[in-house]
Design an enzyme around this catalytic site. Structure first.
Site, PDB file in Angstrom:
ATOM      1  N   PRO A  69       0.806  -1.227   0.000  1.00 13.09           N
ATOM      2  CA  PRO A  69       0.000   0.000   0.000  1.00 13.09           C
ATOM      3  C   PRO A  69       0.835   1.271   0.000  1.00 13.09           C
ATOM      4  O   PRO A  69       1.888   1.338   0.608  1.00 13.09           O
ATOM      5  CB  PRO A  69      -0.826  -0.106   1.291  1.00 13.09           C
ATOM      6  CG  PRO A  69      -0.075  -1.049   2.166  1.00 13.09           C
ATOM      7  CD  PRO A  69       0.631  -2.001   1.250  1.00 13.09           C
TER       8      PRO A  69
ATOM      9  N   PHE B 169       1.206   5.386   0.804  1.00 12.71           N
ATOM     10  CA  PHE B 169       0.798   6.223   1.931  1.00 12.71           C
ATOM     11  C   PHE B 169      -0.057   7.408   1.504  1.00 12.71           C
ATOM     12  O   PHE B 169      -0.962   7.813   2.202  1.00 12.71           O
ATOM     13  CB  PHE B 169       2.039   6.752   2.654  1.00 12.71           C
ATOM     14  CG  PHE B 169       2.556   5.796   3.679  1.00 12.71           C
ATOM     15  CD1 PHE B 169       2.545   6.116   5.014  1.00 12.71           C
ATOM     16  CD2 PHE B 169       3.039   4.560   3.298  1.00 12.71           C
ATOM     17  CE1 PHE B 169       3.014   5.231   5.967  1.00 12.71           C
ATOM     18  CE2 PHE B 169       3.510   3.664   4.234  1.00 12.71           C
ATOM     19  CZ  PHE B 169       3.495   4.002   5.576  1.00 12.71           C
ATOM     20  N   ARG B 170       0.281   7.980   0.348  1.00 10.27           N
ATOM     21  CA  ARG B 170      -0.315   9.278   0.029  1.00 10.27           C
ATOM     22  C   ARG B 170      -1.410   9.263  -1.019  1.00 10.27           C
ATOM     23  O   ARG B 170      -2.062  10.248  -1.238  1.00 10.27           O
ATOM     24  CB  ARG B 170       0.803  10.241  -0.411  1.00 10.27           C
ATOM     25  CG  ARG B 170       1.584  10.691   0.788  1.00 10.27           C
ATOM     26  CD  ARG B 170       2.720  11.614   0.479  1.00 10.27           C
ATOM     27  NE  ARG B 170       3.251  12.113   1.734  1.00 10.27           N
ATOM     28  CZ  ARG B 170       3.986  11.408   2.556  1.00 10.27           C
ATOM     29  NH1 ARG B 170       4.289  10.176   2.269  1.00 10.27           N
ATOM     30  NH2 ARG B 170       4.411  11.930   3.691  1.00 10.27           N
TER      31      ARG B 170
ATOM     32  N   ASN C  71      11.610   3.228  -0.523  1.00  8.43           N
ATOM     33  CA  ASN C  71      10.839   2.089  -0.022  1.00  8.43           C
ATOM     34  C   ASN C  71      11.651   1.257   0.961  1.00  8.43           C
ATOM     35  O   ASN C  71      12.881   1.267   0.942  1.00  8.43           O
ATOM     36  CB  ASN C  71      10.357   1.229  -1.197  1.00  8.43           C
ATOM     37  CG  ASN C  71       9.470   2.010  -2.137  1.00  8.43           C
ATOM     38  OD1 ASN C  71       8.787   2.949  -1.723  1.00  8.43           O
ATOM     39  ND2 ASN C  71       9.487   1.660  -3.411  1.00  8.43           N
ATOM     40  N   ILE C  72      10.940   0.518   1.788  1.00  9.47           N
ATOM     41  CA  ILE C  72      11.594  -0.247   2.860  1.00  9.47           C
ATOM     42  C   ILE C  72      11.310  -1.744   2.724  1.00  9.47           C
ATOM     43  O   ILE C  72      11.443  -2.502   3.672  1.00  9.47           O
ATOM     44  CB  ILE C  72      11.120   0.265   4.246  1.00  9.47           C
ATOM     45  CG1 ILE C  72       9.584   0.186   4.365  1.00  9.47           C
ATOM     46  CG2 ILE C  72      11.606   1.679   4.506  1.00  9.47           C
ATOM     47  CD1 ILE C  72       9.050   0.552   5.745  1.00  9.47           C
ATOM     48  N   ASP C  73      10.919  -2.177   1.503  1.00  7.65           N
ATOM     49  CA  ASP C  73      10.356  -3.524   1.328  1.00  7.65           C
ATOM     50  C   ASP C  73      11.307  -4.567   0.755  1.00  7.65           C
ATOM     51  O   ASP C  73      10.913  -5.720   0.564  1.00  7.65           O
ATOM     52  CB  ASP C  73       9.104  -3.440   0.447  1.00  7.65           C
ATOM     53  CG  ASP C  73       9.349  -2.641  -0.831  1.00  7.65           C
ATOM     54  OD1 ASP C  73      10.440  -2.799  -1.437  1.00  7.65           O
ATOM     55  OD2 ASP C  73       8.466  -1.859  -1.224  1.00  7.65           O
TER      56      ASP C  73
ATOM     57  N   HIS D 241      15.267   5.074   3.511  1.00 11.28           N
ATOM     58  CA  HIS D 241      14.445   4.971   4.719  1.00 11.28           C
ATOM     59  C   HIS D 241      14.586   3.627   5.425  1.00 11.28           C
ATOM     60  O   HIS D 241      13.755   3.259   6.250  1.00 11.28           O
ATOM     61  CB  HIS D 241      12.978   5.255   4.365  1.00 11.28           C
ATOM     62  CG  HIS D 241      12.771   6.646   3.840  1.00 11.28           C
ATOM     63  ND1 HIS D 241      11.846   6.967   2.866  1.00 11.28           N
ATOM     64  CD2 HIS D 241      13.400   7.814   4.144  1.00 11.28           C
ATOM     65  CE1 HIS D 241      11.916   8.261   2.604  1.00 11.28           C
ATOM     66  NE2 HIS D 241      12.846   8.793   3.362  1.00 11.28           N
TER      67      HIS D 241
ATOM     68  N   CYS E  75      17.804  -5.373  18.279  1.00 11.02           N
ATOM     69  CA  CYS E  75      17.446  -5.159  19.681  1.00 11.02           C
ATOM     70  C   CYS E  75      17.984  -3.802  20.121  1.00 11.02           C
ATOM     71  O   CYS E  75      19.145  -3.469  19.861  1.00 11.02           O
ATOM     72  CB  CYS E  75      18.045  -6.274  20.534  1.00 11.02           C
ATOM     73  SG  CYS E  75      17.835  -5.980  22.303  1.00 11.02           S
TER      74      CYS E  75
ATOM     75  N   CYS F 137      20.880  -4.860  23.106  1.00 16.57           N
ATOM     76  CA  CYS F 137      22.138  -5.565  22.812  1.00 16.57           C
ATOM     77  C   CYS F 137      22.508  -5.558  21.334  1.00 16.57           C
ATOM     78  O   CYS F 137      23.590  -6.006  20.963  1.00 16.57           O
ATOM     79  CB  CYS F 137      22.088  -7.000  23.338  1.00 16.57           C
ATOM     80  SG  CYS F 137      21.027  -8.108  22.352  1.00 16.57           S
TER      81      CYS F 137
END
Length: 242
Positions: free
Chosen positions: A33, A35-36, A104-106, A121, A129, A132
């Site tokens: 999907p 965002f805008r 994109n971050i996919d 991004h 984590c 650690c």
């Protein structure tokens, strides 16, 4: 083949240093999907606006609510590279494309076979984590109950994505800027160029031809040598790799 696609083909055929700068529109054709857009995430109903949920402050203060949204909306299991991702990877293999710069971050560019990818991004496929630094993959995050916690120390795991209020990675920015500076052709695809500072990176381009491929108009159309208002997968499907 229409004249605009022919013009793009000619630019690709005649140049050996091409850089691609892409946004959400590259991934929507893979079912991820936007965002805008009108039916994007920003127009759906949640207890908080998505910009608020996807902020550093919200992650720290309300991690349970953050992860409820994040797992449902940001972790798109089963998404596969589309024609645009695949053709860009082929162009890189052929020595034409020198870098992909993506908002994109996919991870879809890497899945398609692209090697030189600057992820402005971050990526949902890298998670660490907060205590650690232990690494966790996409599957662990997707299937964790509630807030994902570290198996080693019990710390909260944070996705390696740039949330609102966070800065971009300097090393990634420097690599992207250098690639754009050296490019002969810069192809901007699937982005409204509304997200800063990412969109400002294209100001470093000084090459031969600027191409914009996007369904809707962008603020850079007037500066472009070629504008194609079509879905990016449809455009790249018609491009030959020579």
């Amino acid at each position: 083949m229409d004249k605009k696609i022919e013009a793009l083909q000619k630019l690709i055929s005649e140049h050996q240093n091409i850089v691609f700068f892409g946004g959400a529109g590259v991934s929507t054709e893979s079912g991820i999907p936007d965002f805008r857009s009108v039916d994007g995430l920003y127009h759906q109903k949640w207890d908080y606006p998505p910009e608020t949920i996807l902020s550093h402050t919200f992650f720290v203060r309300k991690p349970k609510e953050f992860y409820r949204f994040y797992k449902e909306k940001m972790l798109c299991e089963g998404a596969k590279p589309n024609a645009a991702h695949k053709k860009l990877a082929q162009l890189e293999k052929a020595g034409k494309l020198k870098a992909v710069i993506t908002q994109n971050i996919d991870n879809l560019h890497q899945m398609a076979g692209s090697k030189k990818v600057y992820e402005l991004h971050g990526s949902v496929y890298r998670n660490y984590c907060t205590k650690c630094g232990a690494f966790y993959d996409f599957s662990y995050m997707k299937h964790a109950e509630g807030i994902p916690v570290c198996k080693k120390c019990g710390g909260i795991i944070k996705p390696d994505v740039v949330l609102y209020e966070e800065g971009l990675d300097n090393e990634v920015i420097e690599g992207a800027v250098q690639a754009i500076r050296e490019a002969e052709v810069l192809i901007i695809g699937g982005t409204s160029l509304a997200v800063y500072p990412a969109a400002s990176l294209i100001d470093y381009f000084k090459g031969d031809a600027l191409v914009v491929i996007n369904r809707d108009k962008t603020p850079r159309d007037k500066m472009a040598d070629l504008v194609i208002n079509e879905p990016i997968g449809t455009v790249f499907e018609q491009i030959r790799v020579e």
